[in-house]
Design a protein around this motif. Structure first.
Motif, PDB file in Angstrom:
ATOM      1  N   GLY A 126      -9.832  22.587-153.959  1.00 57.41           N
ATOM      2  CA  GLY A 126      -8.982  21.960-152.958  1.00 57.41           C
ATOM      3  C   GLY A 126      -8.724  22.908-151.797  1.00 57.41           C
ATOM      4  O   GLY A 126      -9.203  24.047-151.776  1.00 57.41           O
ATOM      5  N   GLY A 127      -7.961  22.423-150.828  1.00 55.37           N
ATOM      6  CA  GLY A 127      -7.642  23.251-149.669  1.00 55.37           C
ATOM      7  C   GLY A 127      -6.204  23.034-149.250  1.00 55.37           C
ATOM      8  O   GLY A 127      -5.568  22.037-149.619  1.00 55.37           O
ATOM      9  N   MET A 128      -5.659  23.996-148.530  1.00 57.42           N
ATOM     10  CA  MET A 128      -4.306  23.907-147.967  1.00 57.42           C
ATOM     11  C   MET A 128      -4.347  24.313-146.496  1.00 57.42           C
ATOM     12  O   MET A 128      -3.500  25.067-146.031  1.00 57.42           O
ATOM     13  N   LEU A 129      -5.344  23.814-145.786  1.00 60.16           N
ATOM     14  CA  LEU A 129      -5.518  24.122-144.354  1.00 60.16           C
ATOM     15  C   LEU A 129      -5.519  25.629-144.132  1.00 60.16           C
ATOM     16  O   LEU A 129      -4.805  26.147-143.277  1.00 60.16           O
ATOM     17  N   GLU A 130      -6.336  26.330-144.914  1.00 63.80           N
ATOM     18  CA  GLU A 130      -6.364  27.790-144.839  1.00 63.80           C
ATOM     19  C   GLU A 130      -7.046  28.284-143.557  1.00 63.80           C
ATOM     20  O   GLU A 130      -7.946  27.646-143.027  1.00 63.80           O
ATOM     21  N   THR A 131      -6.621  29.478-143.143  1.00 62.69           N
ATOM     22  CA  THR A 131      -7.360  30.209-142.108  1.00 62.69           C
ATOM     23  C   THR A 131      -8.645  30.733-142.756  1.00 62.69           C
ATOM     24  O   THR A 131      -8.868  30.561-143.960  1.00 62.69           O
ATOM     25  N   GLY A 132      -9.446  31.435-141.973  1.00 60.87           N
ATOM     26  CA  GLY A 132     -10.692  31.990-142.499  1.00 60.87           C
ATOM     27  C   GLY A 132     -10.492  32.892-143.706  1.00 60.87           C
ATOM     28  O   GLY A 132     -11.376  32.993-144.559  1.00 60.87           O
ATOM     29  N   LEU A 133      -9.320  33.536-143.818  1.00 59.58           N
ATOM     30  CA  LEU A 133      -9.073  34.438-144.952  1.00 59.58           C
ATOM     31  C   LEU A 133      -9.019  33.662-146.264  1.00 59.58           C
ATOM     32  O   LEU A 133      -9.739  33.958-147.206  1.00 59.58           O
ATOM     33  N   GLY A 134      -8.161  32.648-146.310  1.00 62.30           N
ATOM     34  CA  GLY A 134      -8.057  31.841-147.527  1.00 62.30           C
ATOM     35  C   GLY A 134      -9.330  31.031-147.766  1.00 62.30           C
ATOM     36  O   GLY A 134      -9.740  30.822-148.910  1.00 62.30           O
ATOM     37  N   ARG A 135      -9.920  30.582-146.696  1.00 60.05           N
ATOM     38  CA  ARG A 135     -11.146  29.779-146.796  1.00 60.05           C
ATOM     39  C   ARG A 135     -12.274  30.599-147.437  1.00 60.05           C
ATOM     40  O   ARG A 135     -13.041  30.098-148.260  1.00 60.05           O
ATOM     41  N   ALA A 136     -12.373  31.873-147.059  1.00 53.38           N
ATOM     42  CA  ALA A 136     -13.431  32.739-147.592  1.00 53.38           C
ATOM     43  C   ALA A 136     -13.330  32.811-149.119  1.00 53.38           C
ATOM     44  O   ALA A 136     -14.328  32.685-149.832  1.00 53.38           O
ATOM     45  N   ALA A 137     -12.127  33.009-149.612  1.00 58.62           N
ATOM     46  CA  ALA A 137     -11.942  33.125-151.063  1.00 58.62           C
ATOM     47  C   ALA A 137     -12.211  31.781-151.742  1.00 58.62           C
ATOM     48  O   ALA A 137     -12.808  31.724-152.820  1.00 58.62           O
ATOM     49  N   ASN A 138     -11.786  30.683-151.115  1.00 57.12           N
ATOM     50  CA  ASN A 138     -12.029  29.370-151.702  1.00 57.12           C
ATOM     51  C   ASN A 138     -13.524  29.065-151.798  1.00 57.12           C
ATOM     52  O   ASN A 138     -14.000  28.499-152.784  1.00 57.12           O
ATOM     53  N   VAL A 139     -14.251  29.419-150.770  1.00 57.60           N
ATOM     54  CA  VAL A 139     -15.695  29.150-150.765  1.00 57.60           C
ATOM     55  C   VAL A 139     -16.375  29.956-151.881  1.00 57.60           C
ATOM     56  O   VAL A 139     -17.266  29.455-152.577  1.00 57.60           O
ATOM     57  N   ALA A 140     -15.918  31.199-152.079  1.00 59.28           N
ATOM     58  CA  ALA A 140     -16.477  32.018-153.169  1.00 59.28           C
ATOM     59  C   ALA A 140     -16.194  31.361-154.522  1.00 59.28           C
ATOM     60  O   ALA A 140     -17.077  31.250-155.376  1.00 59.28           O
ATOM     61  N   LEU A 141     -14.954  30.885-154.699  1.00 63.55           N
ATOM     62  CA  LEU A 141     -14.594  30.231-155.963  1.00 63.55           C
ATOM     63  C   LEU A 141     -15.416  28.963-156.179  1.00 63.55           C
ATOM     64  O   LEU A 141     -15.888  28.683-157.288  1.00 63.55           O
ATOM     65  N   ALA A 142     -15.586  28.190-155.107  1.00 62.31           N
ATOM     66  CA  ALA A 142     -16.291  26.901-155.202  1.00 62.31           C
ATOM     67  C   ALA A 142     -17.754  27.078-155.587  1.00 62.31           C
ATOM     68  O   ALA A 142     -18.429  26.104-155.919  1.00 62.31           O
ATOM     69  N   ALA A 143     -18.240  28.322-155.551  1.00 60.24           N
ATOM     70  CA  ALA A 143     -19.634  28.578-155.922  1.00 60.24           C
ATOM     71  C   ALA A 143     -19.802  28.819-157.427  1.00 60.24           C
ATOM     72  O   ALA A 143     -20.917  29.043-157.895  1.00 60.24           O
ATOM     73  N   LEU A 144     -18.693  28.760-158.200  1.00 64.07           N
ATOM     74  CA  LEU A 144     -18.813  28.903-159.653  1.00 64.07           C
ATOM     75  C   LEU A 144     -19.494  27.657-160.241  1.00 64.07           C
ATOM     76  O   LEU A 144     -19.396  26.567-159.671  1.00 64.07           O
ATOM     77  N   PRO A 145     -20.156  27.805-161.386  1.00 63.39           N
ATOM     78  CA  PRO A 145     -21.027  26.716-161.872  1.00 63.39           C
ATOM     79  C   PRO A 145     -20.302  25.417-162.245  1.00 63.39           C
ATOM     80  O   PRO A 145     -20.902  24.351-162.186  1.00 63.39           O
ATOM     81  N   GLY A 146     -19.011  25.498-162.626  1.00 53.97           N
ATOM     82  CA  GLY A 146     -18.306  24.277-163.019  1.00 53.97           C
ATOM     83  C   GLY A 146     -17.838  23.433-161.848  1.00 53.97           C
ATOM     84  O   GLY A 146     -17.347  22.315-162.046  1.00 53.97           O
ATOM     85  N   PHE A 147     -17.935  23.969-160.631  1.00 58.38           N
ATOM     86  CA  PHE A 147     -17.516  23.206-159.442  1.00 58.38           C
ATOM     87  C   PHE A 147     -18.641  22.237-159.077  1.00 58.38           C
ATOM     88  O   PHE A 147     -19.499  22.538-158.257  1.00 58.38           O
ATOM     89  N   THR A 148     -18.627  21.087-159.748  1.00 60.33           N
ATOM     90  CA  THR A 148     -19.754  20.152-159.641  1.00 60.33           C
ATOM     91  C   THR A 148     -19.498  19.051-158.618  1.00 60.33           C
ATOM     92  O   THR A 148     -20.370  18.227-158.391  1.00 60.33           O
ATOM     93  N   LEU A 149     -18.319  19.033-158.015  1.00 66.75           N
ATOM     94  CA  LEU A 149     -18.036  18.053-156.957  1.00 66.75           C
ATOM     95  C   LEU A 149     -17.762  18.813-155.654  1.00 66.75           C
ATOM     96  O   LEU A 149     -17.190  19.910-155.688  1.00 66.75           O
ATOM     97  N   PRO A 150     -18.128  18.234-154.496  1.00 67.46           N
ATOM     98  CA  PRO A 150     -17.828  18.910-153.225  1.00 67.46           C
ATOM     99  C   PRO A 150     -16.323  19.071-153.052  1.00 67.46           C
ATOM    100  O   PRO A 150     -15.548  18.189-153.429  1.00 67.46           O
ATOM    101  N   GLY A 151     -15.913  20.199-152.490  1.00 63.46           N
ATOM    102  CA  GLY A 151     -14.488  20.474-152.319  1.00 63.46           C
ATOM    103  C   GLY A 151     -13.992  20.150-150.921  1.00 63.46           C
ATOM    104  O   GLY A 151     -14.752  19.714-150.058  1.00 63.46           O
ATOM    105  N   ASP A 152     -12.679  20.401-150.735  1.00 58.91           N
ATOM    106  CA  ASP A 152     -12.088  20.295-149.387  1.00 58.91           C
ATOM    107  C   ASP A 152     -12.336  21.606-148.637  1.00 58.91           C
ATOM    108  O   ASP A 152     -11.450  22.121-147.952  1.00 58.91           O
ATOM    109  N   THR A 153     -13.518  22.139-148.789  1.00 59.65           N
ATOM    110  CA  THR A 153     -13.878  23.396-148.130  1.00 59.65           C
ATOM    111  C   THR A 153     -14.609  23.026-146.843  1.00 59.65           C
ATOM    112  O   THR A 153     -15.831  22.997-146.803  1.00 59.65           O
ATOM    113  N   SER A 154     -13.828  22.680-145.816  1.00 54.75           N
ATOM    114  CA  SER A 154     -14.463  22.265-144.568  1.00 54.75           C
ATOM    115  C   SER A 154     -14.569  23.440-143.600  1.00 54.75           C
ATOM    116  O   SER A 154     -14.084  24.539-143.876  1.00 54.75           O
ATOM    117  N   ALA A 155     -15.207  23.183-142.470  1.00 47.48           N
ATOM    118  CA  ALA A 155     -15.392  24.230-141.462  1.00 47.48           C
ATOM    119  C   ALA A 155     -14.049  24.568-140.819  1.00 47.48           C
ATOM    120  O   ALA A 155     -13.139  23.735-140.773  1.00 47.48           O
TER     121      ALA A 155
END
Ligand code: SMG
Ligand code: MG
Length: 366
Positions: free
Chosen positions: A288-317
């Motif tokens: 999920g997302g909480m309208l993060e800046t690039g700092l929080g977004r960077a960590a979320n994108v790294a997490l979303a790359a784990l193998p169990g994340f099988t659905l697209p997230g709210d990791t937008s540009a």
């Protein structure tokens, strides 16, 4: 690792357009950033609390207060990121504040050792598919224009915010206009009660991926009852604040999908524990997302790359929310975001951009 001091920095980021949910309308993001300084490196953590306690009980002023008054004094003089959660355990709740602090410590630790968040967490791919969360609009034509724009940018999944009075019709309109093939889901942010089950069951006709958090945050039993009345899978967001909550939800049948937001559950280490639990139980997760800046977004994108994340997230540009981000912006490429590879978060605030949006700073020597 020894922490020399911590900076609490408040920034105000205007949004490119108002973002309306069932609990309110955001026009700017009021963010608390935590910068942990050690002799070898510094690390950043972004607190996902919002200005007012409408999504959850936490709010930005409260998070800053609990960090300075209770969390920092509870930290041991030398520590690594694994020790943060344990040290903060006696202090109840305040998971968003704890997450920001733990993330900053983890970032400092990883920058010092040269390892990226993705590698540390166990990322299985180098890019993640991007979904987008679309707010409640004044009219259906306005919504269709917004969705058309996002699909044009390449987003691979659309999430519509819903509330009583704005549910079946917007979903029907999006399906009629863009077809049955687009990945579509809805998020109610706890706006319904079990009495609305028949109305929510009308959404079953539209082949949604999931309905997110239809009922109140603490309604585990009622979500389980609702799940039996719907064909659309239930996904929990606000309800899941820890791995124990996830275990309870799975045991009760309250959901078959979990939205993992590291900020909501106390950090990336707990996020990984929930990922592992869900994966072992055949429960899909997405970030999920909480309208993060690039700092929080960077960590979320790294997490979303784990193998169990099988659905697209709210990791937008970045530009989904901000005309100018405080880091290098995250950009869509073929509907995906690249997982940062540099040490720690792999991105850092650009000093001039950060200063421009800063409203207050506070240095705390430890
Ligand atoms: O970062 O794209 C994002 C926000 C996604 O819809 C989003 N978040 O309940 O999932 C959610 C909401 C919480 C924030 S609403 C202001
Ligand atoms: Mg949600």
């Amino acid at each position: 690792m020894k922490i020399t001091g911590v900076e609490l920095r408040r920034i105000a980021m205007p949004l490119v357009a108002p973002f309306r949910t069932s609990f309110g309308t955001e026009t700017a993001r009021d963010v608390l950033l935590v910068r942990v300084v050690t002799p070898d490196a510094e690390g950043w953590g972004e607190c996902v609390a919002m200005s007012e306690p409408l999504y959850s009980p936490e709010y930005v002023d409260g998070a800053a207060e609990v960090i300075r008054r209770f969390l920092l004094p509870a930290l041991p003089r030398t520590l690594d990121a694994n020790a943060v959660g344990r040290a903060l355990e006696p202090i109840k709740g305040h998971r968003m504040a704890k997450a920001a602090l733990e993330t900053a410590v983890l970032d400092a630790q990883l920058r010092a050792s040269g390892e990226s968040f993705g590698r540390f967490l166990g990322a299985a791919r180098d890019r993640v598919p991007s979904g987008v969360s679309v707010g409640i609009m004044d009219s259906i034509p306005q919504l269709l224009d917004a969705v058309e724009g996002y699909l044009g940018e390449g987003y691979v999944r659309i999430k519509l915010k819903i509330e009583p009075g704005w549910d079946v019709e917007p979903v029907r309109a999006v399906r009629e206009r863009f077809g049955d093939d687009i990945l579509l889901q809805v998020d109610a942010n706890a706006a319904y009660t079990l009495v609305d089950a028949r109305q929510l069951a009308k959404l079953d006709d539209f082949g949604l991926l999931l309905i997110e958090q239809p009922l109140a945050n603490d309604d585990f039993v009622q979500h389980a009852k609702l799940a039996k009345q719907l064909r659309t899978p239930i996904c929990l967001d606000e309800s899941i604040e820890s791995v124990e909550h996830a275990a309870a939800a799975i045991a009760l049948g309250s959901c078959s999908i979990v939205n993992i937001k590291p900020g909501r559950i106390g950090g990336y280490l707990e996020a990984r524990r929930i990922h592992d639990l869900c994966r072992a139980n055949g429960i899909a997760v997405w970030c999920g997302g909480m309208l993060e800046t690039g700092l929080g977004r960077a960590a979320n994108v790294a997490l979303a790359a784990l193998p169990g994340f099988t659905l697209p997230g709210d990791t937008s540009a970045s530009r989904r929310y901000f005309a100018t981000d405080i880091t290098e912006p995250f950009e869509l490429s073929d509907g995906h975001l690249a997982v940062p590879t540099g040490p720690g978060l792999g991105v850092a605030p650009i000093p001039a951009l950060l200063d421009e949006v800063t409203t207050a700073t506070e240095w705390i020597t430890l």
